[in-house]
Design a protein around this motif. Structure first.
Motif, PDB file in Angstrom:
ATOM      1  N   ASP A  27     -45.609  88.994   6.961  1.00  0.00           N
ATOM      2  CA  ASP A  27     -45.496  90.157   6.076  1.00  0.00           C
ATOM      3  C   ASP A  27     -44.518  89.865   4.941  1.00  0.00           C
ATOM      4  O   ASP A  27     -43.655  88.985   5.054  1.00  0.00           O
ATOM      5  N   THR A  28     -44.641  90.622   3.854  1.00  0.00           N
ATOM      6  CA  THR A  28     -43.749  90.476   2.709  1.00  0.00           C
ATOM      7  C   THR A  28     -42.742  91.615   2.705  1.00  0.00           C
ATOM      8  O   THR A  28     -43.083  92.758   3.001  1.00  0.00           O
ATOM      9  N   VAL A  29     -41.503  91.282   2.375  1.00  0.00           N
ATOM     10  CA  VAL A  29     -40.432  92.264   2.312  1.00  0.00           C
ATOM     11  C   VAL A  29     -39.767  92.191   0.933  1.00  0.00           C
ATOM     12  O   VAL A  29     -39.651  91.106   0.352  1.00  0.00           O
ATOM     13  N   LEU A  86     -33.464  95.239   2.657  1.00  0.00           N
ATOM     14  CA  LEU A  86     -34.768  94.619   2.893  1.00  0.00           C
ATOM     15  C   LEU A  86     -35.716  95.802   2.990  1.00  0.00           C
ATOM     16  O   LEU A  86     -35.607  96.597   3.934  1.00  0.00           O
ATOM     17  N   ASP A  87     -36.602  95.945   2.006  1.00  0.00           N
ATOM     18  CA  ASP A  87     -37.341  97.191   1.811  1.00  0.00           C
ATOM     19  C   ASP A  87     -36.294  98.301   1.714  1.00  0.00           C
ATOM     20  O   ASP A  87     -35.443  98.222   0.862  1.00  0.00           O
ATOM     21  N   SER A  88     -36.277  99.274   2.607  1.00  0.00           N
ATOM     22  CA  SER A  88     -35.261 100.323   2.538  1.00  0.00           C
ATOM     23  C   SER A  88     -34.189 100.170   3.620  1.00  0.00           C
ATOM     24  O   SER A  88     -33.329 101.022   3.768  1.00  0.00           O
ATOM     25  N   TYR A  89     -34.232  99.073   4.381  1.00  0.00           N
ATOM     26  CA  TYR A  89     -33.261  98.826   5.445  1.00  0.00           C
ATOM     27  C   TYR A  89     -31.999  98.185   4.850  1.00  0.00           C
ATOM     28  O   TYR A  89     -32.034  97.084   4.315  1.00  0.00           O
ATOM     29  N   ALA A  90     -30.880  98.912   4.937  1.00  0.00           N
ATOM     30  CA  ALA A  90     -29.615  98.415   4.380  1.00  0.00           C
ATOM     31  C   ALA A  90     -28.924  97.466   5.359  1.00  0.00           C
ATOM     32  O   ALA A  90     -28.968  97.675   6.572  1.00  0.00           O
ATOM     33  N   PHE A  91     -28.288  96.431   4.812  1.00  0.00           N
ATOM     34  CA  PHE A  91     -27.517  95.497   5.628  1.00  0.00           C
ATOM     35  C   PHE A  91     -26.273  95.083   4.870  1.00  0.00           C
ATOM     36  O   PHE A  91     -26.177  95.242   3.651  1.00  0.00           O
ATOM     37  N   GLU A  92     -25.302  94.543   5.599  1.00  0.00           N
ATOM     38  CA  GLU A  92     -24.084  94.010   5.004  1.00  0.00           C
ATOM     39  C   GLU A  92     -23.535  92.917   5.908  1.00  0.00           C
ATOM     40  O   GLU A  92     -23.918  92.805   7.072  1.00  0.00           O
ATOM     41  N   LYS A  93     -22.662  92.107   5.342  1.00  0.00           N
ATOM     42  CA  LYS A  93     -21.977  91.043   6.078  1.00  0.00           C
ATOM     43  C   LYS A  93     -22.919  90.084   6.798  1.00  0.00           C
ATOM     44  O   LYS A  93     -22.605  89.578   7.862  1.00  0.00           O
ATOM     45  N   LEU A  94     -24.091  89.820   6.230  1.00  0.00           N
ATOM     46  CA  LEU A  94     -25.010  88.853   6.815  1.00  0.00           C
ATOM     47  C   LEU A  94     -24.854  87.521   6.090  1.00  0.00           C
ATOM     48  O   LEU A  94     -24.659  87.484   4.876  1.00  0.00           O
ATOM     49  N   MET A 123     -26.561  90.506  -8.591  1.00  0.00           N
ATOM     50  CA  MET A 123     -27.564  91.063  -7.697  1.00  0.00           C
ATOM     51  C   MET A 123     -28.909  90.401  -8.005  1.00  0.00           C
ATOM     52  O   MET A 123     -29.221  90.137  -9.151  1.00  0.00           O
ATOM     53  N   VAL A 124     -29.649  90.126  -6.939  1.00  0.00           N
ATOM     54  CA  VAL A 124     -30.981  89.549  -7.098  1.00  0.00           C
ATOM     55  C   VAL A 124     -32.012  90.444  -6.433  1.00  0.00           C
ATOM     56  O   VAL A 124     -31.701  91.158  -5.470  1.00  0.00           O
ATOM     57  N   LYS A 125     -33.221  90.399  -6.997  1.00  0.00           N
ATOM     58  CA  LYS A 125     -34.348  91.158  -6.448  1.00  0.00           C
ATOM     59  C   LYS A 125     -35.555  90.239  -6.443  1.00  0.00           C
ATOM     60  O   LYS A 125     -35.874  89.634  -7.465  1.00  0.00           O
ATOM     61  N   PHE A 126     -36.208  90.142  -5.280  1.00  0.00           N
ATOM     62  CA  PHE A 126     -37.408  89.323  -5.169  1.00  0.00           C
ATOM     63  C   PHE A 126     -38.143  89.702  -3.896  1.00  0.00           C
ATOM     64  O   PHE A 126     -37.633  90.447  -3.066  1.00  0.00           O
ATOM     65  N   ASN A 127     -39.354  89.211  -3.761  1.00  0.00           N
ATOM     66  CA  ASN A 127     -40.134  89.425  -2.543  1.00  0.00           C
ATOM     67  C   ASN A 127     -40.101  88.143  -1.719  1.00  0.00           C
ATOM     68  O   ASN A 127     -40.119  87.047  -2.269  1.00  0.00           O
ATOM     69  N   ALA A 128     -40.053  88.303  -0.405  1.00  0.00           N
ATOM     70  CA  ALA A 128     -40.010  87.144   0.487  1.00  0.00           C
ATOM     71  C   ALA A 128     -40.934  87.388   1.671  1.00  0.00           C
ATOM     72  O   ALA A 128     -41.131  88.526   2.102  1.00  0.00           O
ATOM     73  N   LYS A 129     -41.463  86.314   2.186  1.00  0.00           N
ATOM     74  CA  LYS A 129     -42.353  86.370   3.348  1.00  0.00           C
ATOM     75  C   LYS A 129     -41.525  86.175   4.621  1.00  0.00           C
ATOM     76  O   LYS A 129     -40.626  85.331   4.652  1.00  0.00           O
ATOM     77  N   VAL A 130     -41.828  86.955   5.660  1.00  0.00           N
ATOM     78  CA  VAL A 130     -41.180  86.802   6.954  1.00  0.00           C
ATOM     79  C   VAL A 130     -41.751  85.548   7.614  1.00  0.00           C
ATOM     80  O   VAL A 130     -42.965  85.433   7.803  1.00  0.00           O
ATOM     81  N   LEU A 131     -40.864  84.613   7.938  1.00  0.00           N
ATOM     82  CA  LEU A 131     -41.246  83.312   8.496  1.00  0.00           C
ATOM     83  C   LEU A 131     -40.598  83.125   9.865  1.00  0.00           C
ATOM     84  O   LEU A 131     -39.697  83.871  10.241  1.00  0.00           O
ATOM     85  N   LYS A 132     -41.041  82.083  10.588  1.00  0.00           N
ATOM     86  CA  LYS A 132     -40.461  81.792  11.900  1.00  0.00           C
ATOM     87  C   LYS A 132     -40.463  80.286  12.120  1.00  0.00           C
ATOM     88  O   LYS A 132     -41.465  79.613  11.859  1.00  0.00           O
TER      89      LYS A 132
END
Length: 169
Positions: free
Chosen positions: A83-85, A47-55, A1-10
């Motif tokens: 923004d940072t997540v 991502l913050d408190s938003y859960a995801f799977e199979k991405l 498991m990894v934990k870090f902050n990332a910036k939303v990019l486009k």
């Protein structure tokens, strides 16, 4: 498991990824998830408190990956460009379930099935997820027909979407 902050990019202009919103996964973090890999792989987490799977993390060269953020995820995290997540993720090793309805149709067309099976599992998943995300049975049927036609023409998912836009569907 990894934990870090990332910036939303486009991406501005980047081939088929033009306009995509994403976060970058540095090689150092990706290696902790799946050491030495240079190909796409699936993750789960928050991502913050938003859960995801199979991405899928998508390789970008030199060991770096991206995690595309679709509209549902962007709405779920409530973040915008710049923004940072807070990212918490781990390898998601569960097998992907393909659309049973699509597989039934593919059985009736051996050439389409052969082409579909020749695609990487992640590319098979693009078609399957798109079909299963339909909100009505009519839309699901239309998507299965489009997928069958694309497989008959040996088109990738992105080629199918582009040609359907050109036809105004």
């Amino acid at each position: 498991m990894v934990k870090f902050n990332a910036k939303v990019l486009k991406f501005e202009k980047n081939g088929e990824k033009s306009g995509w919103t994403y976060i970058e996964i540095p090689a150092s973090q990706a290696n902790k998830l799946k050491a030495g890999t240079k190909v796409s792989f699936r993750v789960k987490g928050t991502l913050d408190s938003y859960a995801f799977e199979k991405l899928a993390l998508l390789p970008m060269g030199e060991g770096n990956f991206i995690l595309p953020l679709n509209a549902t995820i962007r709405k779920g995290i409530g973040k915008r460009l710049g923004d940072t997540v807070k990212v918490v993720m781990e390898l998601d090793a569960r097998a992907l379930q393909l659309s049973a309805d699509l597989l039934k149709c593919l059985k009736d067309d051996p050439d389409a099935m052969k082409y579909f099976k020749s695609l990487a599992p992640s590319h098979q998943a693009y078609f399957s997820k798109w079909i299963e995300s339909a909100k009505t049975s009519a839309t699901k049927t239309k998507r299965i027909v489009m997928t069958m036609t694309a497989c008959a023409k040996k088109q990738s998912y992105s080629e199918m979407i582009r040609s359907s836009r050109e036809l105004g569907r």
